[in-house]
Design a protein around this motif. Structure first.
Motif, mmCIF file in Angstrom:
data_model
loop_
_atom_site.group_PDB
_atom_site.id
_atom_site.type_symbol
_atom_site.label_atom_id
_atom_site.label_comp_id
_atom_site.label_asym_id
_atom_site.label_seq_id
_atom_site.Cartn_x
_atom_site.Cartn_y
_atom_site.Cartn_z
ATOM 1 N N ALA A 239 3.605 -16.730 1.944
ATOM 2 C CA ALA A 239 2.885 -16.836 3.218
ATOM 3 C C ALA A 239 3.771 -17.385 4.336
ATOM 4 O O ALA A 239 3.438 -17.251 5.512
ATOM 5 N N GLN A 240 4.895 -17.991 3.992
ATOM 6 C CA GLN A 240 5.809 -18.539 4.997
ATOM 7 C C GLN A 240 6.643 -17.445 5.668
ATOM 8 O O GLN A 240 7.259 -17.678 6.705
ATOM 9 N N ILE A 241 6.678 -16.256 5.075
ATOM 10 C CA ILE A 241 7.488 -15.155 5.619
ATOM 11 C C ILE A 241 6.676 -14.388 6.655
ATOM 12 O O ILE A 241 5.555 -13.944 6.386
ATOM 13 N N ASP A 242 7.242 -14.234 7.850
ATOM 14 C CA ASP A 242 6.622 -13.473 8.929
ATOM 15 C C ASP A 242 6.852 -11.986 8.648
ATOM 16 O O ASP A 242 7.994 -11.521 8.634
ATOM 17 N N LEU A 243 5.776 -11.235 8.428
ATOM 18 C CA LEU A 243 5.886 -9.813 8.087
ATOM 19 C C LEU A 243 6.403 -8.969 9.249
ATOM 20 O O LEU A 243 6.740 -7.807 9.066
ATOM 21 N N ASN A 244 6.489 -9.545 10.446
ATOM 22 C CA ASN A 244 7.057 -8.846 11.601
ATOM 23 C C ASN A 244 8.508 -9.223 11.842
ATOM 24 O O ASN A 244 9.062 -8.910 12.889
ATOM 25 N N ASP A 245 9.128 -9.907 10.893
ATOM 26 C CA ASP A 245 10.472 -10.442 11.119
ATOM 27 C C ASP A 245 11.386 -10.233 9.910
ATOM 28 O O ASP A 245 11.869 -11.191 9.317
ATOM 29 N N MET A 246 11.638 -8.951 9.559
ATOM 30 C CA MET A 246 12.584 -8.647 8.489
ATOM 31 C C MET A 246 13.988 -8.839 9.052
ATOM 32 O O MET A 246 14.399 -8.147 9.980
ATOM 33 N N PRO A 247 14.724 -9.808 8.511
ATOM 34 C CA PRO A 247 16.044 -10.102 9.079
ATOM 35 C C PRO A 247 17.036 -8.958 8.869
ATOM 36 O O PRO A 247 16.883 -8.134 7.980
ATOM 37 N N SER A 248 18.034 -8.945 9.703
ATOM 38 C CA SER A 248 19.091 -7.935 9.636
ATOM 39 C C SER A 248 20.120 -8.340 8.592
ATOM 40 O O SER A 248 20.512 -9.507 8.518
ATOM 41 N N GLU A 249 20.535 -7.362 7.776
ATOM 42 C CA GLU A 249 21.617 -7.522 6.795
ATOM 43 C C GLU A 249 21.369 -8.601 5.735
ATOM 44 O O GLU A 249 22.307 -9.183 5.208
ATOM 45 N N VAL A 250 20.102 -8.858 5.407
ATOM 46 C CA VAL A 250 19.773 -9.822 4.356
ATOM 47 C C VAL A 250 19.121 -9.052 3.202
ATOM 48 O O VAL A 250 18.072 -8.435 3.393
ATOM 49 N N PRO A 251 19.736 -9.067 2.007
ATOM 50 C CA PRO A 251 19.119 -8.377 0.869
ATOM 51 C C PRO A 251 17.830 -9.088 0.434
ATOM 52 O O PRO A 251 17.787 -10.309 0.346
ATOM 53 N N ILE A 252 16.797 -8.286 0.197
ATOM 54 C CA ILE A 252 15.499 -8.824 -0.194
ATOM 55 C C ILE A 252 15.072 -8.129 -1.482
ATOM 56 O O ILE A 252 14.990 -6.902 -1.536
ATOM 57 N N HIS A 253 14.812 -8.923 -2.522
ATOM 58 C CA HIS A 253 14.412 -8.384 -3.818
ATOM 59 C C HIS A 253 12.902 -8.179 -3.853
ATOM 60 O O HIS A 253 12.145 -9.081 -3.529
ATOM 61 N N LEU A 254 12.487 -6.971 -4.226
ATOM 62 C CA LEU A 254 11.072 -6.663 -4.378
ATOM 63 C C LEU A 254 10.778 -6.334 -5.827
ATOM 64 O O LEU A 254 11.577 -5.680 -6.493
ATOM 65 N N THR A 255 9.634 -6.765 -6.298
ATOM 66 C CA THR A 255 9.130 -6.374 -7.608
ATOM 67 C C THR A 255 7.761 -5.758 -7.385
ATOM 68 O O THR A 255 6.863 -6.405 -6.829
ATOM 69 N N LEU A 256 7.619 -4.496 -7.769
ATOM 70 C CA LEU A 256 6.376 -3.756 -7.593
ATOM 71 C C LEU A 256 5.813 -3.415 -8.969
ATOM 72 O O LEU A 256 6.577 -3.106 -9.889
ATOM 73 N N GLU A 257 4.510 -3.448 -9.103
ATOM 74 C CA GLU A 257 3.863 -3.097 -10.363
ATOM 75 C C GLU A 257 2.917 -1.932 -10.121
ATOM 76 O O GLU A 257 2.165 -1.935 -9.145
ATOM 77 N N ILE A 258 2.978 -0.930 -11.022
ATOM 78 C CA ILE A 258 2.128 0.249 -10.879
ATOM 79 C C ILE A 258 1.628 0.701 -12.245
ATOM 80 O O ILE A 258 2.197 0.344 -13.281
ATOM 81 N N VAL A 259 0.598 1.520 -12.224
ATOM 82 C CA VAL A 259 0.131 2.182 -13.440
ATOM 83 C C VAL A 259 1.175 3.238 -13.795
ATOM 84 O O VAL A 259 1.702 3.935 -12.915
ATOM 85 N N ASP A 260 1.501 3.354 -15.071
ATOM 86 C CA ASP A 260 2.484 4.345 -15.533
ATOM 87 C C ASP A 260 1.971 5.742 -15.205
ATOM 88 O O ASP A 260 0.876 6.119 -15.617
ATOM 89 N N PRO A 261 2.740 6.549 -14.448
ATOM 90 C CA PRO A 261 2.280 7.890 -14.079
ATOM 91 C C PRO A 261 2.376 8.914 -15.215
ATOM 92 O O PRO A 261 1.991 10.056 -15.055
ATOM 93 N N GLY A 262 2.911 8.520 -16.370
ATOM 94 C CA GLY A 262 2.950 9.415 -17.530
ATOM 95 C C GLY A 262 4.316 10.041 -17.760
ATOM 96 O O GLY A 262 5.254 9.868 -16.995
ATOM 97 N N ARG A 263 4.382 10.777 -18.848
ATOM 98 C CA ARG A 263 5.656 11.370 -19.293
ATOM 99 C C ARG A 263 6.197 12.447 -18.364
ATOM 100 O O ARG A 263 7.392 12.701 -18.338
ATOM 101 N N ASP A 264 5.315 13.102 -17.616
ATOM 102 C CA ASP A 264 5.771 14.165 -16.710
ATOM 103 C C ASP A 264 6.559 13.611 -15.526
ATOM 104 O O ASP A 264 7.309 14.334 -14.885
ATOM 105 N N ALA A 265 6.380 12.351 -15.231
ATOM 106 C CA ALA A 265 7.054 11.727 -14.079
ATOM 107 C C ALA A 265 8.478 11.361 -14.475
ATOM 108 O O ALA A 265 8.741 10.291 -14.998
#
Length: 154
Positions: free
Chosen positions: A114-140
């Motif tokens: 909550a401390q991160i301003d979503l309108n203020d992505m800094p320049s040239e700073v690597p940001i690690h994201l972890t996303l979770e999704i339902v497995d789309p299956g073997r065809d994907a």
């Protein structure tokens, strides 16, 4: 004198109605900042999602949830300015390039601090994201990451 007054009036009207567009132009931005400092207005955030890149994309099985995947990716804003965090779209295709599944993440879904301003992505700073999704299956068998303007941005 009347012509000059009409010309100034026309220019002022143009600036008034196109101020947001002009303030996004890198050449005009410094002038818009000065004008807003004098008039007490707020500039729209600059945004260029083509300057956001993703690297080190890894898709793996979720360690705790059955039929789910975890996606890790490093994103970086290569623009010379801070900008809003983008929407992140993850798309899966079959071996023939046909869409199998797609999921779009809003910034508030992948930025949990909550401390991160979503309108203020800094320049040239690597940001690690972890996303979770339902497995789309073997065809994907192929996947792509796309960056889209945040909701409400143009």
């Amino acid at each position: 004198a009347g012509f000059l007054l009409d010309l100034v009036s026309l220019g002022a009207q143009y600036i008034y109605f196109h101020f947001d567009e002009a303030s996004r132009n890198p050449t005009l931005r410094p002038w818009a900042e000065k004008a807003c400092a004098m008039m007490g207005c707020n500039l729209v955030a600059q945004s260029d999602v083509s300057q956001i890149v993703g690297t080190n994309l890894v898709v793996r099985s979720h360690p705790y949830e059955k039929n789910a995947l975890v996606i890790d990716v490093i994103i970086k804003n290569r623009a010379k300015f801070h900008q809003p965090y983008p929407q992140v779209q993850l798309s899966f295709e079959d071996i023939n390039g046909n869409p199998v599944a797609s999921r779009r993440f809003a910034p508030q879904e992948y930025i949990k601090d909550a401390q991160i301003d979503l309108n203020d992505m800094p320049s040239e700073v690597p940001i690690h994201l972890t996303l979770e999704i339902v497995d789309p299956g073997r065809d994907a068998v192929n996947y792509q990451l796309h960056f889209l303007p945040p909701s409400g941005a143009s």
